[in-house]
Scaffold this motif. Structure first.
Motif, PDB file in Angstrom:
ATOM      1  N   ALA A 156      33.815  47.848  52.456  1.00 52.25           N
ATOM      2  CA  ALA A 156      34.638  47.952  51.252  1.00 52.25           C
ATOM      3  C   ALA A 156      35.100  49.394  51.030  1.00 52.25           C
ATOM      4  O   ALA A 156      36.260  49.646  50.688  1.00 52.25           O
ATOM      5  CB  ALA A 156      33.850  47.453  50.042  1.00 52.25           C
ATOM      6  N   PHE A 192      38.757  45.042  48.829  1.00 53.72           N
ATOM      7  CA  PHE A 192      37.878  43.951  49.224  1.00 53.72           C
ATOM      8  C   PHE A 192      38.566  43.032  50.234  1.00 53.72           C
ATOM      9  O   PHE A 192      37.925  42.540  51.167  1.00 53.72           O
ATOM     10  CB  PHE A 192      37.458  43.142  47.985  1.00 53.72           C
ATOM     11  CG  PHE A 192      36.304  43.754  47.227  1.00 53.72           C
ATOM     12  CD1 PHE A 192      36.015  45.111  47.313  1.00 53.72           C
ATOM     13  CD2 PHE A 192      35.500  42.971  46.416  1.00 53.72           C
ATOM     14  CE1 PHE A 192      34.962  45.680  46.621  1.00 53.72           C
ATOM     15  CE2 PHE A 192      34.428  43.518  45.718  1.00 53.72           C
ATOM     16  CZ  PHE A 192      34.161  44.873  45.818  1.00 53.72           C
ATOM     17  N   GLY A 251      37.254  36.562  51.225  1.00 52.39           N
ATOM     18  CA  GLY A 251      37.119  37.535  50.159  1.00 52.39           C
ATOM     19  C   GLY A 251      35.981  37.189  49.207  1.00 52.39           C
ATOM     20  O   GLY A 251      35.260  38.072  48.728  1.00 52.39           O
ATOM     21  N   SER A 252      35.816  35.917  48.923  1.00 53.90           N
ATOM     22  CA  SER A 252      34.736  35.499  48.023  1.00 53.90           C
ATOM     23  C   SER A 252      33.371  35.753  48.648  1.00 53.90           C
ATOM     24  O   SER A 252      32.421  36.139  47.941  1.00 53.90           O
ATOM     25  CB  SER A 252      34.885  34.018  47.674  1.00 53.90           C
ATOM     26  OG  SER A 252      34.813  33.207  48.849  1.00 53.90           O
ATOM     27  N   SER A 304      32.641  39.467  48.227  1.00 52.96           N
ATOM     28  CA  SER A 304      32.278  39.760  46.841  1.00 52.96           C
ATOM     29  C   SER A 304      30.855  39.309  46.542  1.00 52.96           C
ATOM     30  O   SER A 304      30.096  40.001  45.844  1.00 52.96           O
ATOM     31  CB  SER A 304      33.254  39.070  45.884  1.00 52.96           C
ATOM     32  OG  SER A 304      34.557  39.600  46.017  1.00 52.96           O
ATOM     33  N   GLN A 305      30.470  38.149  47.061  1.00 52.80           N
ATOM     34  CA  GLN A 305      29.117  37.643  46.845  1.00 52.80           C
ATOM     35  C   GLN A 305      28.077  38.575  47.459  1.00 52.80           C
ATOM     36  O   GLN A 305      27.012  38.810  46.871  1.00 52.80           O
ATOM     37  CB  GLN A 305      28.985  36.244  47.431  1.00 52.80           C
ATOM     38  CG  GLN A 305      29.745  35.168  46.659  1.00 52.80           C
ATOM     39  CD  GLN A 305      29.774  33.839  47.380  1.00 52.80           C
ATOM     40  OE1 GLN A 305      29.087  33.649  48.387  1.00 52.80           O
ATOM     41  NE2 GLN A 305      30.562  32.895  46.858  1.00 52.80           N
ATOM     42  N   ARG A 312      27.818  41.691  45.249  1.00 49.62           N
ATOM     43  CA  ARG A 312      27.100  41.375  44.006  1.00 49.62           C
ATOM     44  C   ARG A 312      25.614  41.184  44.262  1.00 49.62           C
ATOM     45  O   ARG A 312      24.764  41.607  43.461  1.00 49.62           O
ATOM     46  CB  ARG A 312      27.702  40.127  43.357  1.00 49.62           C
ATOM     47  CG  ARG A 312      29.035  40.361  42.674  1.00 49.62           C
ATOM     48  CD  ARG A 312      29.367  39.238  41.709  1.00 49.62           C
ATOM     49  NE  ARG A 312      29.511  37.958  42.407  1.00 49.62           N
ATOM     50  CZ  ARG A 312      30.658  37.484  42.875  1.00 49.62           C
ATOM     51  NH1 ARG A 312      31.774  38.208  42.725  1.00 49.62           N
ATOM     52  NH2 ARG A 312      30.713  36.326  43.485  1.00 49.62           N
ATOM     53  N   ARG A 331      35.679  48.780  41.063  1.00 46.80           N
ATOM     54  CA  ARG A 331      36.663  47.756  41.485  1.00 46.80           C
ATOM     55  C   ARG A 331      38.068  48.317  41.275  1.00 46.80           C
ATOM     56  O   ARG A 331      38.855  47.841  40.471  1.00 46.80           O
ATOM     57  CB  ARG A 331      36.455  46.471  40.702  1.00 46.80           C
ATOM     58  CG  ARG A 331      35.478  45.483  41.326  1.00 46.80           C
ATOM     59  CD  ARG A 331      34.080  46.042  41.537  1.00 46.80           C
ATOM     60  NE  ARG A 331      33.143  44.991  41.983  1.00 46.80           N
ATOM     61  CZ  ARG A 331      31.868  45.194  42.251  1.00 46.80           C
ATOM     62  NH1 ARG A 331      31.355  46.417  42.136  1.00 46.80           N
ATOM     63  NH2 ARG A 331      31.096  44.195  42.637  1.00 46.80           N
TER      64      ARG A 331
END
Length: 291
Positions: free
Chosen positions: A12, A18, A29-30, A33-34, A37, A50
């Motif tokens: 990143a 992202f 992309g999800s 992000s997971q 996180r 972000r």
């Protein structure tokens, strides 16, 4: 700590967004992000802003340095097994432009014989390369900063001596009536906005700030100085024959500004892949040709 999460953090920052990071890792992309996180939940702190480009927070910089160290060791182990990026370990380093164009070429010649490493070199002023080491962007740097970054060791390399040089023609255009050079009007040439050598010698001589040209290329910088655009600090290794002796037909030093010695050091991670040890040996050997 999950290496996939660490790799997502590094990607990143390296890619800036992202979406680009996800594409580089060949995941959605999800999914990226997971992973970010999950890592932030594990350490209990926000690691990335972000924004565009994505940037590491203060806590993120510490985690990013750890991530790069862990991933480097993992990639080194994988390369030994013949997997990973073409079976090669990635070595990101930062080198000041003058070194990269002169004595550091000896390192590149040795690295050309290695079939297990890829070099990623960042060109940066020697006073600022340590910043890249501190942020975790690189594993090692050639730097003018002798104080070790946390988690790093320092090896003295030697001294690069610089001389204030200009053309005789330009010097004659900026002489006072008494024949001395008017260094308040004689233009200077800087390599980049963080190139402070010319400024430092002016301050040392108790002088103000003359006009400054900005030439962000080692080759073009040298040609600008020797072509008469302005005066600049030229290292011994690039000095044409006869300039220091005063016999060169076109170029001359500026005695009122004198010389500047820059002590260089090699800072590297305490721990890292075996290839970093080999690179360190090559740097120390090549630095013997610095002057």
């Amino acid at each position: 700590m999950n290496s996939d999460h660490l790799r997502a953090l590094a990607a990143a920052v390296d890619e800036g967004t992202f979406d680009a990071a996800a594409a580089s890792l060949r995941i959605s992309g999800s999914a990226l992000s997971q992973r970010i996180r999950a890592l932030e939940k594990q350490v209990g702190q926000v690691l990335l802003t972000r924004t565009v480009p994505v940037q590491a927070t203060s806590a993120g910089e510490h985690m990013l340095r750890l991530a790069r160290q862990v991933l480097a060791l993992e990639d080194d182990a994988l390369s030994t097994l013949g997997v990973g990026e073409q079976g090669r370990t990635r070595l990101p380093i930062a080198v000041n432009a003058d070194s990269l164009d002169t004595w550091f070429l000896g390192v590149l010649k040795r690295a050309a014989t290695w079939d297990d490493v890829v070099l990623n070199i960042h060109a940066e002023d020697q006073a600022h390369t340590a910043r890249l080491l501190r942020s975790g962007t690189v594993m090692a740097v050639v730097t003018a900063v002798p104080e070790p970054v946390s988690g790093c060791v320092v090896v003295p390399l030697g001294t690069m001596r610089y001389h204030a040089v200009t053309t005789r023609f330009l010097a004659d255009l900026h002489r006072r009536e008494d024949g001395t050079p008017d260094l308040t009007t004689l233009p200077a040439v800087d390599y980049g906005v963080r190139d402070l050598l010319q400024h430092q010698v002016l301050v040392r001589a108790g002088l103000g700030t003359p006009p400054h040209h900005l030439i962000p290329s080692v080759t073009a910088y040298y040609r600008a100085v020797t072509g008469g655009l302005g005066w600049g600090m030229i290292p011994d290794s690039q000095m044409p024959a006869g300039v220091l002796e005063g016999t060169h037909p076109e170029l001359t030093t500026i005695p009122d500004l004198g010389d500047m010695d820059v002590e260089l050091h090699w800072q590297r991670w305490n721990s890292g892949p075996d290839s970093l040890d080999r690179l360190t040996e090559a740097v120390i050997a090549a630095a013997q040709d610095m002057r």
